[in-house]
Design a protein around this motif. Structure first.
Motif, short mmCIF file in Angstrom:
data_model
loop_
_atom_site.label_atom_id
_atom_site.label_comp_id
_atom_site.label_asym_id
_atom_site.label_seq_id
_atom_site.Cartn_x
_atom_site.Cartn_y
_atom_site.Cartn_z
N UNK A 102 0.83 -1.21 0.00
CA UNK A 102 0.00 0.00 0.00
C UNK A 102 0.86 1.26 0.00
N UNK A 103 0.38 2.29 -0.69
CA UNK A 103 1.08 3.57 -0.73
C UNK A 103 2.35 3.56 -1.57
N UNK A 104 2.42 2.67 -2.57
CA UNK A 104 3.65 2.53 -3.35
C UNK A 104 3.86 3.63 -4.39
N UNK A 105 2.80 4.35 -4.79
CA UNK A 105 2.92 5.24 -5.95
C UNK A 105 2.34 6.63 -5.68
N UNK A 106 3.02 7.61 -6.25
CA UNK A 106 2.56 9.00 -6.20
C UNK A 106 1.59 9.30 -7.34
N UNK A 107 1.72 8.57 -8.44
CA UNK A 107 0.86 8.79 -9.60
C UNK A 107 0.53 7.45 -10.25
N UNK A 108 -0.75 7.21 -10.39
CA UNK A 108 -1.24 6.02 -11.09
C UNK A 108 -1.88 6.48 -12.39
N UNK A 122 -12.24 -1.12 -10.72
CA UNK A 122 -10.86 -0.70 -10.91
C UNK A 122 -10.43 0.35 -9.90
N UNK A 123 -11.30 1.33 -9.67
CA UNK A 123 -10.99 2.36 -8.68
C UNK A 123 -10.78 1.74 -7.29
N UNK A 124 -11.64 0.81 -6.94
CA UNK A 124 -11.53 0.17 -5.63
C UNK A 124 -10.23 -0.61 -5.48
N UNK A 125 -9.88 -1.37 -6.51
CA UNK A 125 -8.68 -2.21 -6.42
C UNK A 125 -7.40 -1.38 -6.43
N UNK A 126 -7.41 -0.27 -7.15
CA UNK A 126 -6.18 0.51 -7.31
C UNK A 126 -5.96 1.54 -6.22
N UNK A 127 -7.01 1.90 -5.49
CA UNK A 127 -6.89 2.95 -4.47
C UNK A 127 -5.78 2.68 -3.47
N UNK A 128 -5.61 1.44 -2.96
CA UNK A 128 -4.55 1.21 -1.97
C UNK A 128 -3.14 1.45 -2.50
N UNK A 130 -1.99 3.99 -3.96
CA UNK A 130 -1.60 5.40 -3.90
C UNK A 130 -1.15 5.81 -2.51
N UNK A 131 -0.23 6.77 -2.47
CA UNK A 131 0.13 7.43 -1.22
C UNK A 131 -1.08 8.21 -0.71
N UNK A 132 -1.05 8.69 0.53
CA UNK A 132 -2.21 9.40 1.08
C UNK A 132 -2.70 10.58 0.24
#
Length: 247
Positions: A102-108, A122-128, A130-132
Motif C-alpha cells: 500500500x502507498x507505493x505510488x505517487x501517480x497512477x 478498478x478504482x476500488x482495487x487501485x486505491x490502496x 496510492x500514497x495518502x
C-alpha cells in the motif's frame, strides 16, 4: 471472442484504444505538482505510447504493467529508439491483482484499460496503491449525454453495460475514496488519428486471412461495427480523462 484473433488484429498498432500524446500531456498539465522523483505506474500500458510521454515529460522511471508480453516488448523497443529505455520498467502482470505494498505510488496512470475491471471495481482495487495524497489519471469510456441514441445504447449495453456518464463516474470515484480534480473528454482526433485509421489499415491487410479464419473474421466484423457506430454517434459517447486525488 477469441483472444488469439483479438491480439492478431490489434498487434503492431500505435495504440490499443483512443488517445493522443497531446491528451496525455494535457492531463499531466492539469494535475497538481508531483513530488520530486515521483513513483509512477502505468496500468494496462499496451504498446506504451503514453508511457513514453510520461517518461519524457516527468524524467522519472515509469513502471509499465500489461498482461500481454508482446505489447511490453514493443514498448521496450520503442523506448530504446527514443532514448528512454532507462526510464521504462516493464512488468508482465495482471493489473487487477497487483501485490505492491500500500502507498507505493505517487501517480497512477491508465489510458483505455480500466474498463477490463469496470470503472468502480478498478478504482476500488487501485486505491490502496496510492500514497495518502497520491494522484490518478485514467481515461474511461463515458456517455456524454443522458439520452444516447437507441442504436448506440444497444451496442454499448452489450459491449460495456456499466458505462456511465461523467456525473455517475465522478460519484463512483468519490465513493471509492478519491477527490475529483478535473475531467475532460478526448477529441474525435484521439479516436481516429492513432487508433481507428491504423486499425482500419490493419483490418484491410488481414481480410484475406480472415476468409479462412472464422474467429479472426468475427473480430474484424465486430471492430468494423464499432468504428461505424462511432462515426455516426461519436458525439453521444467518448473517452474522458478523469483526474483524481486520494481523499
Amino acid at each position: 471472442m477469441s483472444l488469439e484473433a483479438f491480439f492478431r488484429l490489434f498487434s503492431e498498432l500505435p495504440r490499443e484504444g483512443p488517445g493522443s500524446d497531446d491528451a496525455t500531456r494535457e492531463a499531466l498539465r492539469r494535475l497538481p505538482a508531483l513530488p520530486a522523483s515521483p513513483r509512477v505506474i502505468d496500468l494496462g500500458c499496451g504498446p506504451g505510447r503514453q508511457t513514453l510521454v510520461l517518461a519524457r515529460e516527468l524524467g522519472s522511471p515509469i513502471t509499465a504493467v500489461d498482461l500481454h508480453a508482446p505489447f511490453l516488448a514493443e514498448l521496450e523497443a520503442a523506448a530504446e529508439r527514443s532514448g528512454l529505455r532507462h526510464l521504462v520498467r516493464t512488468r508482465c502482470a495482471d493489473f487487477g491483482s497487483l501485490q505492491d505494498p500500500p502507498g507505493s505510488y505517487d501517480l497512477l496512470w491508465s489510458e483505455g484499460a480500466i474498463y477490463h475491471l469496470g470503472w468502480s471495481e478498478g478504482l476500488r482495487r487501485w486505491r490502496p496503491l496510492l500514497t495518502p495524497s497520491g494522484l490518478m489519471a485514467a481515461t474511461e469510456a463515458t456517455w456524454l449525454t443522458d439520452h444516447p441514441p437507441a442504436e448506440a445504447a444497444a451496442f454499448w449495453r452489450e459491449a460495456y453495460p456499466t458505462m456511465g456518464t461523467v456525473t455517475t463516474n465522478a460519484q463512483a470515484a468519490r465513493g471509492a475514496g478519491y477527490e475529483v480534480l478535473d475531467t475532460f473528454p478526448l477529441p474525435a482526433s484521439a479516436w481516429w488519428d492513432d487508433y481507428y485509421r491504423p486499425l482500419q489499415g490493419r483490418m484491410a491487410t488481414l481480410r484475406a486471412e480472415a476468409a479462412t479464419d472464422p474467429a479472426l473474421a468475427e473480430v474484424i466484423a465486430s471492430t468494423a461495427r464499432e468504428i461505424e457506430l462511432y462515426e455516426r454517434f461519436g458525439d453521444s459517447y467518448g473517452y474522458v480523462f478523469y483526474l483524481l486525488r486520494a481523499a
